[in-house]
Design a protein around this motif. Sequence first.
Motif, PDB file in Angstrom:
ATOM      1  N   LYS A 161     -47.315 -14.941 -14.372  1.00  0.00           N
ATOM      2  CA  LYS A 161     -48.320 -14.394 -15.295  1.00  0.00           C
ATOM      3  C   LYS A 161     -47.731 -13.617 -16.491  1.00  0.00           C
ATOM      4  CE  LYS A 161     -52.211 -13.715 -12.215  1.00  0.00           C
ATOM      5  NZ  LYS A 161     -53.288 -14.449 -13.085  1.00  0.00           N
ATOM      6  N   SER A 162     -46.544 -13.645 -16.275  1.00  0.00           N
ATOM      7  CA  SER A 162     -45.411 -13.090 -17.181  1.00  0.00           C
ATOM      8  C   SER A 162     -44.143 -13.648 -17.149  1.00  0.00           C
ATOM      9  CB  SER A 162     -45.420 -11.576 -17.196  1.00  0.00           C
ATOM     10  OG  SER A 162     -44.520 -10.996 -18.177  1.00  0.00           O
ATOM     11  N   ASN A 163     -43.683 -14.040 -18.515  1.00  0.00           N
ATOM     12  CA  ASN A 163     -42.211 -14.693 -18.349  1.00  0.00           C
ATOM     13  C   ASN A 163     -41.252 -13.473 -18.837  1.00  0.00           C
ATOM     14  OD1 ASN A 163     -42.984 -17.393 -17.859  1.00  0.00           O
ATOM     15  ND2 ASN A 163     -43.838 -17.502 -20.126  1.00  0.00           N
ATOM     16  N   ASN A 164     -41.463 -11.999 -18.764  1.00  0.00           N
ATOM     17  CA  ASN A 164     -40.610 -11.105 -19.035  1.00  0.00           C
ATOM     18  C   ASN A 164     -39.595 -11.288 -17.730  1.00  0.00           C
ATOM     19  OD1 ASN A 164     -41.671 -10.845 -21.391  1.00  0.00           O
ATOM     20  ND2 ASN A 164     -42.882  -8.975 -20.800  1.00  0.00           N
ATOM     21  N   PHE A 165     -38.272 -11.012 -18.369  1.00  0.00           N
ATOM     22  CA  PHE A 165     -37.043 -10.875 -17.161  1.00  0.00           C
ATOM     23  C   PHE A 165     -36.372  -9.442 -17.434  1.00  0.00           C
ATOM     24  CE2 PHE A 165     -32.993 -11.491 -15.577  1.00  0.00           C
ATOM     25  CZ  PHE A 165     -33.097 -12.040 -14.626  1.00  0.00           C
ATOM     26  N   TYR A 166     -36.239  -8.613 -16.557  1.00  0.00           N
ATOM     27  CA  TYR A 166     -35.366  -7.584 -16.729  1.00  0.00           C
ATOM     28  C   TYR A 166     -34.065  -7.540 -15.899  1.00  0.00           C
ATOM     29  CZ  TYR A 166     -39.744  -6.079 -18.463  1.00  0.00           C
ATOM     30  OH  TYR A 166     -41.020  -6.170 -19.202  1.00  0.00           O
ATOM     31  N   LEU A 167     -32.858  -6.700 -16.137  1.00  0.00           N
ATOM     32  CA  LEU A 167     -31.856  -6.859 -15.316  1.00  0.00           C
ATOM     33  C   LEU A 167     -31.446  -5.270 -15.172  1.00  0.00           C
ATOM     34  CD1 LEU A 167     -29.695  -8.704 -13.632  1.00  0.00           C
ATOM     35  CD2 LEU A 167     -28.325  -8.412 -15.879  1.00  0.00           C
ATOM     36  N   SER A 168     -31.535  -4.897 -13.891  1.00  0.00           N
ATOM     37  CA  SER A 168     -31.095  -3.395 -13.699  1.00  0.00           C
ATOM     38  C   SER A 168     -29.490  -3.542 -13.205  1.00  0.00           C
ATOM     39  CB  SER A 168     -31.883  -2.744 -12.323  1.00  0.00           C
ATOM     40  OG  SER A 168     -31.664  -1.391 -12.329  1.00  0.00           O
ATOM     41  N   VAL A 169     -28.737  -2.765 -14.183  1.00  0.00           N
ATOM     42  CA  VAL A 169     -27.108  -2.665 -13.973  1.00  0.00           C
ATOM     43  C   VAL A 169     -27.003  -1.324 -13.364  1.00  0.00           C
ATOM     44  CG1 VAL A 169     -25.101  -3.108 -14.643  1.00  0.00           C
ATOM     45  CG2 VAL A 169     -26.912  -4.500 -15.775  1.00  0.00           C
ATOM     46  N   GLU A 170     -26.384  -0.975 -12.181  1.00  0.00           N
ATOM     47  CA  GLU A 170     -26.374   0.167 -11.538  1.00  0.00           C
ATOM     48  C   GLU A 170     -25.089   0.233 -11.077  1.00  0.00           C
ATOM     49  OE1 GLU A 170     -29.409   0.151  -8.664  1.00  0.00           O
ATOM     50  OE2 GLU A 170     -30.984  -0.514 -10.055  1.00  0.00           O
ATOM     51  N   ASN A 171     -24.642   1.583 -10.584  1.00  0.00           N
ATOM     52  CA  ASN A 171     -23.623   1.996  -9.937  1.00  0.00           C
ATOM     53  C   ASN A 171     -22.257   1.463 -10.938  1.00  0.00           C
ATOM     54  OD1 ASN A 171     -25.033   3.696  -8.198  1.00  0.00           O
ATOM     55  ND2 ASN A 171     -25.272   1.616  -6.941  1.00  0.00           N
ATOM     56  N   VAL A 172     -22.160   1.490 -12.173  1.00  0.00           N
ATOM     57  CA  VAL A 172     -21.200   0.754 -12.769  1.00  0.00           C
ATOM     58  C   VAL A 172     -19.569   1.671 -12.891  1.00  0.00           C
ATOM     59  CG1 VAL A 172     -20.675   0.040 -15.254  1.00  0.00           C
ATOM     60  CG2 VAL A 172     -22.785  -0.364 -14.289  1.00  0.00           C
ATOM     61  N   THR A 173     -18.529   1.263 -12.471  1.00  0.00           N
ATOM     62  CA  THR A 173     -17.498   1.900 -12.896  1.00  0.00           C
ATOM     63  C   THR A 173     -16.734   0.744 -13.577  1.00  0.00           C
ATOM     64  OG1 THR A 173     -16.438   0.983 -10.585  1.00  0.00           O
ATOM     65  CG2 THR A 173     -17.367   3.148 -10.724  1.00  0.00           C
ATOM     66  N   PHE A 174     -15.464   1.053 -13.637  1.00  0.00           N
ATOM     67  CA  PHE A 174     -14.504   0.118 -14.598  1.00  0.00           C
ATOM     68  C   PHE A 174     -14.684  -1.057 -14.132  1.00  0.00           C
ATOM     69  CE2 PHE A 174     -10.528  -1.889 -15.525  1.00  0.00           C
ATOM     70  CZ  PHE A 174     -10.438  -2.023 -16.893  1.00  0.00           C
ATOM     71  N   ASN A 175     -14.491  -1.739 -12.987  1.00  0.00           N
ATOM     72  CA  ASN A 175     -14.551  -3.169 -12.599  1.00  0.00           C
ATOM     73  C   ASN A 175     -15.481  -3.247 -11.439  1.00  0.00           C
ATOM     74  OD1 ASN A 175     -12.807  -4.855 -13.996  1.00  0.00           O
ATOM     75  ND2 ASN A 175     -11.034  -3.685 -13.046  1.00  0.00           N
ATOM     76  N   GLU A 176     -16.367  -2.368 -11.476  1.00  0.00           N
ATOM     77  CA  GLU A 176     -17.462  -2.491 -10.065  1.00  0.00           C
ATOM     78  C   GLU A 176     -18.905  -2.269 -10.715  1.00  0.00           C
ATOM     79  OE1 GLU A 176     -16.602  -0.094  -6.902  1.00  0.00           O
ATOM     80  OE2 GLU A 176     -14.754  -1.252  -6.278  1.00  0.00           O
ATOM     81  N   GLU A 213     -23.647  -3.177  -9.600  1.00  0.00           N
ATOM     82  CA  GLU A 213     -24.560  -3.681  -9.153  1.00  0.00           C
ATOM     83  C   GLU A 213     -25.664  -4.321 -10.117  1.00  0.00           C
ATOM     84  OE1 GLU A 213     -26.006  -1.304  -6.055  1.00  0.00           O
ATOM     85  OE2 GLU A 213     -24.082  -0.879  -5.116  1.00  0.00           O
ATOM     86  N   ALA A 214     -26.176  -5.513  -9.992  1.00  0.00           N
ATOM     87  CA  ALA A 214     -27.159  -5.739 -10.686  1.00  0.00           C
ATOM     88  C   ALA A 214     -28.394  -6.377 -10.008  1.00  0.00           C
ATOM     89  CB  ALA A 214     -26.603  -6.982 -11.751  1.00  0.00           C
ATOM     90  N   TYR A 215     -29.421  -6.202 -10.250  1.00  0.00           N
ATOM     91  CA  TYR A 215     -30.703  -6.592  -9.666  1.00  0.00           C
ATOM     92  C   TYR A 215     -31.766  -7.103 -10.582  1.00  0.00           C
ATOM     93  CZ  TYR A 215     -28.582  -3.935  -5.958  1.00  0.00           C
ATOM     94  OH  TYR A 215     -27.717  -3.497  -5.244  1.00  0.00           O
ATOM     95  N   PRO A 216     -31.978  -8.589 -10.570  1.00  0.00           N
ATOM     96  CA  PRO A 216     -32.984  -9.324 -11.518  1.00  0.00           C
ATOM     97  C   PRO A 216     -34.422  -8.721 -11.149  1.00  0.00           C
ATOM     98  CG  PRO A 216     -31.465 -10.757 -10.710  1.00  0.00           C
ATOM     99  CD  PRO A 216     -31.241  -9.509 -10.088  1.00  0.00           C
ATOM    100  N   ILE A 217     -35.215  -8.411 -12.094  1.00  0.00           N
ATOM    101  CA  ILE A 217     -36.607  -7.979 -11.671  1.00  0.00           C
ATOM    102  C   ILE A 217     -37.529  -8.560 -12.626  1.00  0.00           C
ATOM    103  CG2 ILE A 217     -38.084  -5.913 -11.818  1.00  0.00           C
ATOM    104  CD1 ILE A 217     -35.671  -4.281 -11.403  1.00  0.00           C
ATOM    105  N   LEU A 218     -38.451  -9.463 -12.313  1.00  0.00           N
ATOM    106  CA  LEU A 218     -39.543 -10.076 -12.832  1.00  0.00           C
ATOM    107  C   LEU A 218     -40.635  -9.248 -13.107  1.00  0.00           C
ATOM    108  CD1 LEU A 218     -39.690 -13.599 -11.006  1.00  0.00           C
ATOM    109  CD2 LEU A 218     -38.091 -13.048 -12.924  1.00  0.00           C
ATOM    110  N   ALA A 219     -41.177  -9.272 -14.363  1.00  0.00           N
ATOM    111  CA  ALA A 219     -42.504  -8.586 -14.691  1.00  0.00           C
ATOM    112  C   ALA A 219     -43.488  -9.052 -13.701  1.00  0.00           C
ATOM    113  CB  ALA A 219     -42.686  -8.944 -16.284  1.00  0.00           C
ATOM    114  N   ASP A 220     -43.557 -10.265 -13.410  1.00  0.00           N
ATOM    115  CA  ASP A 220     -44.624 -10.681 -12.214  1.00  0.00           C
ATOM    116  C   ASP A 220     -44.177 -10.251 -10.898  1.00  0.00           C
ATOM    117  OD1 ASP A 220     -46.344 -12.019 -10.756  1.00  0.00           O
ATOM    118  OD2 ASP A 220     -46.386 -13.971 -11.932  1.00  0.00           O
TER     119      ASP A 220
END
Length: 448
Positions: free
Chosen positions: A29-44, A46-53
């Motif tokens: 019902k929606s083509n929107n796509f998001y990416l939550s990038v978390e807990n970032v350090t120099f080389n570390e 976490e990333a979590y794709p999230i669909l608007a649907d």
Amino acid sequence: MLLYHLKLTKSDTNSFIGNWNLLMVDELKSNNFYLSVENVTFNEYEAYPILADDRFTGTWCANFQKENDIIAFVDFKTGLNFKGKLLPNKIELMILFGKHLITQIDLKKSTTDWEIGGFTTSNKSSELQLTEMESLILKDSLPSTHSVLISKKAKLIYENYFDGYNSQIPHDMRSASKSISSAIVGLAKDKKLFKNVDQSIFDFLPAKYQIIKDSLKGTIDIKSLLTMSSGLDAIDYGLNANPKSAATEDNYQRTEDWTETIINSSMINSPNTKANYGTANPYLLGVAMDSVISEPLILFMDKNLFQQLEISNYIIQTDITARPYFGGGMYLTPRDMMKFGELYLNKGKLNGKQILSEEWINDSFKNYRVLENTVDKNGYGYLWWQHNYEFNGTSINSIEARGAGGQYIFVLPELEMVVVITSGNYRNGKTQQPELILQNYILPYLVN
């Protein structure tokens, strides 16, 4: 990992064709796509794709890697791989299945709130009118209710969907699928693949686990696992729970050998004396059934249960060994959840055919003991909850499959009815809202 069941049809060219609905919904019902990038350090990171649907239940990402400006990670639920390039003002993200590119997206830093969900479904008229309930759902006073279905004597008398859901979308049943796990144990017993429910779990475990067996743990039997009465320190939540125990679901799933972790944990009660809800119990049932069934467990489940119920649109979550996870996480459509409830209401029969023995159904619905970690002190059978609902002095007994977030199959033998409610209340404390819906907005119309 998720195992998707596909219905294949033979083409004119002798090939077999089917639709693999990776995102579970019939259409986005929606083509929107998001990416939550978390807990970032120099080389570390976490990333979590999230669909608007948000009817897609989400990803479970891990194996985060970064080398210079290249990132990569994988979603264990769908098997999708993500590979991205970090640029000054955007991320070029590729989504792949194996080595095959599905799509590529340019992602820029968000400057506005994400628009997620908010979909509607056109309600349709049913034989049973529940206008008060529908009004409260649409006003969000009964939030995140996705479906309500009611059958009487195998006839569907009410069916409605909300928040964009429909009859074609398999819904995450969470722990409500524990009751399906119980049925698989019953089918194996009916086929005499094991002797009886009094057999020790160690009768089913490989040799490497036998050194853990002692005089007390050796009395953990199939019946104790079916009734949450193994005595293991494996209480997932509520009263008596020990969050530091390695045998709670959140903890054993972080280990390399779930079986060893669970049976190595402490005993807090003798088996078959006290019941406390812990997913480690049905998990061990899955291990046991896998040991006595000669064919792949997933095929046994399909042939002996799902095909018999004419269920083809389903998804099964696996454990760390790719074995069907008896602790929960199966996806069925609400209509197919209804079929499963009706199988139990009808003493194991569907359309006059005995699929599961009446003896197993009767044993499953007995109240063996109360779940001591629950506030309501619910009675418990073979992975089936029990609860009584009061209305105008009348007590209605309900046998229930329950899952986190509000996934319920209510079997009401006195009324010859089955009620199915699916929901999305995973983090707002309203996981038991379907009980309120049944008691206040359905039963008054049924009893009267």
